[in-house]
Motif scaffolding. Structure first.
Motif, PDB file in Angstrom:
ATOM      1  N   LEU A 177       0.838  -1.333  -0.146  1.00 17.48           N
ATOM      2  CA  LEU A 177      -0.005   0.077  -0.089  1.00 17.48           C
ATOM      3  C   LEU A 177       1.155   1.340   0.008  1.00 17.48           C
ATOM      4  O   LEU A 177       0.524   2.272  -0.732  1.00 17.48           O
ATOM      5  N   ASN A 178       1.901   1.351   0.523  1.00 19.63           N
ATOM      6  CA  ASN A 178       2.738   2.464   0.764  1.00 19.63           C
ATOM      7  C   ASN A 178       3.449   3.074  -0.472  1.00 19.63           C
ATOM      8  O   ASN A 178       3.170   4.072  -1.046  1.00 19.63           O
ATOM      9  N   GLU A 179       3.481   1.910  -1.280  1.00 18.92           N
ATOM     10  CA  GLU A 179       4.168   2.152  -2.805  1.00 18.92           C
ATOM     11  C   GLU A 179       3.133   2.628  -3.593  1.00 18.92           C
ATOM     12  O   GLU A 179       3.088   3.465  -4.237  1.00 18.92           O
ATOM     13  N   LEU A 180       1.767   1.941  -3.451  1.00 14.73           N
ATOM     14  CA  LEU A 180       0.701   2.485  -4.388  1.00 14.73           C
ATOM     15  C   LEU A 180       0.360   3.989  -3.789  1.00 14.73           C
ATOM     16  O   LEU A 180      -0.262   4.718  -4.624  1.00 14.73           O
ATOM     17  N   VAL A 181       0.357   4.220  -2.457  1.00 10.98           N
ATOM     18  CA  VAL A 181       0.072   5.753  -1.956  1.00 10.98           C
ATOM     19  C   VAL A 181       0.950   6.476  -2.801  1.00 10.98           C
ATOM     20  O   VAL A 181       0.343   7.384  -3.208  1.00 10.98           O
ATOM     21  N   ALA A 182       2.238   6.391  -2.868  1.00 13.76           N
ATOM     22  CA  ALA A 182       3.078   7.286  -3.712  1.00 13.76           C
ATOM     23  C   ALA A 182       2.803   7.436  -4.963  1.00 13.76           C
ATOM     24  O   ALA A 182       3.144   8.615  -5.470  1.00 13.76           O
ATOM     25  N   VAL A 183       2.443   6.431  -5.784  1.00  8.90           N
ATOM     26  CA  VAL A 183       2.084   6.378  -7.243  1.00  8.90           C
ATOM     27  C   VAL A 183       1.102   7.225  -7.499  1.00  8.90           C
ATOM     28  O   VAL A 183       0.937   8.126  -8.364  1.00  8.90           O
ATOM     29  N   CYS A 184      -0.120   7.068  -6.641  1.00 12.97           N
ATOM     30  CA  CYS A 184      -1.127   7.621  -6.666  1.00 12.97           C
ATOM     31  C   CYS A 184      -1.129   9.248  -6.450  1.00 12.97           C
ATOM     32  O   CYS A 184      -1.490  10.187  -6.897  1.00 12.97           O
TER      33      CYS A 184
END
Length: 379
Positions: free
Chosen positions: A169-176
């Motif tokens: 999730l942290n990585e997806l939050v950053a991409v978003c």
């Protein structure tokens, strides 16, 4: 390992010669008492104390700012996408390896999916694959993230926590954040799963949980929208209750809304199930460890939680060495009355989504051909 050995193990574990389902509901708490109380009160529909109680219990357990009960998980996801601002004609990035409800919610909003690959680590949406797709096919414009070829707005990213295993999730939050996208978690299968200490469905702008009969706890049919702020939660509650403005007797609705309210009868069941959730989680983790021991030192690979997460192990799963072995396991176990299932066919193969935009789906295609779900009812 032979498929017959799996049958023998499952029967020994469940201690029965009867049919063994994939995941059956368990009722050994106050379910009858609470449901009977609801019937006797006559408040069996959308008004009653158990709806509020159930929402509060989910808020406390998950740590979300506001939980809003809905009639099912698809309604919860539809509402979450609507609240995140997804509109007709938008594109939404999600995984092809998911249950069809994820894409049905998009379809009925008039939005189109972009299918991106999953991670072998979580079986859920891969942040690296999302970023690579956006780098190649998207650009930031005045309207936000825009698809270069179609000109459509890419509005949101929807990861699904497959079988309860949290995505990265942290990585997806950053991409978003980089691409100005809303993150909406399809947490239908992951009540009781935590990502780095935070409950799934609480890290994105919204999350959607399911309480279908085959989930870790059930309300018969039901779902819940997890909202990141109280303000968003209050508006979500308003929208899901036909957008009716409170009044002693007048009917005034200030915007188009949904009749997605969970009946009090279902919420009563949910309140009783929440009281025993921790026990279910403990039993499911024990069962998963038994499966893990079974498949150690074989050519099968049992799916374990990622090292950054604590999974609810909703459905136990094993990767077979090849497609032929997978088919043999499915045939032998089901013939013997031990219910197993393959993972879903990729959404990109279904007729209504076969023309959708997509990236490389190598991992999704491999998992589709190798994975089998095993009986997972807590014992």
């Amino acid at each position: 390992m032979k498929a017959a050995s799996i049958v023998e193990f499952v029967r020994d574990t469940y201690k029965t010669d009867e049919f063994i389902p994939l995941h059956a509901p368990t009722f050994n708490g106050n379910e009858k008492e609470y449901v009977l109380e609801t019937i006797e009160s006559t408040f069996v529909s959308s008004v009653g104390k158990f709806v509020d109680d159930f929402e509060r219990k989910i808020e406390v357990y998950t740590g979300t700012a506001k939980a809003v009960a809905t009639v099912n998980g698809t309604a919860a996801l539809h509402t979450a996408l609507y609240m995140a601002g997804v509109q007709r004609g938008d594109l939404v990035i999600t995984q092809a390896l998911t249950f069809v409800a994820t894409c049905n919610a998009l379809y009925h909003m008039g939005a189109d999916p972009i299918f991106v690959d999953v991670s072998p680590l979580s079986l859920g949406l891969c942040p690296k694959a999302v970023e690579e797709y956006l780098d190649e096919f998207a650009v930031l414009t005045e309207q936000g993230c825009t698809h270069k070829q179609t000109g459509q707005r890419i509005k949101a990213v929807v990861p699904m926590h497959t079988f309860g295993h949290p995505v990265e999730l942290n990585e997806l939050v950053a991409v978003c954040a980089k691409w100005q996208l809303s993150l909406v978690e399809d947490a239908a299968e992951s009540l009781g799963s935590f990502y780095k200490g935070k409950h799934t469905g609480t890290i994105g702008e919204f999350g959607a949980v399911s309480f279908n009969g085959n989930k870790i706890i059930t309300t018969g049919g039901g779902g819940m929208v997890l909202c990141r702020t109280q303000e968003l939660g209050l508006r979500t509650k308003h929208v899901t209750t036909t957008a009716k403005v409170p009044h002693p007797y007048e009917f005034f609705h200030d915007e188009p809304g949904f009749n997605y309210r969970m009946p009090n009868l279902n919420a009563a069941l949910g309140c009783a199930q929440m009281e025993v959730l921790e026990g279910y989680l403990s039993k499911k983790r024990h069962l998963a460890m038994l499966y893990q021991d079974l498949f150690n030192n074989t050519d099968f690979q049992f799916i374990v939680e990622p090292d950054y997460a604590c999974s609810n192990y909703w459905l136990n799963a094993v990767m077979c060495p090849d497609e032929q072995t997978r088919d043999e396991v499915l045939a032998v176990t089901n013939k013997a009355g031990v219910m197993t299932r393959p993972i879903w066919q990729l959404m990109s193969r279904l007729p209504m989504f076969e023309n959708a935009l997509r990236g490389d789906l190598t991992h999704s295609e491999f998992i589709e051909k190798h994975l089998v779900n095993l009986p997972s009812t807590p014992i």
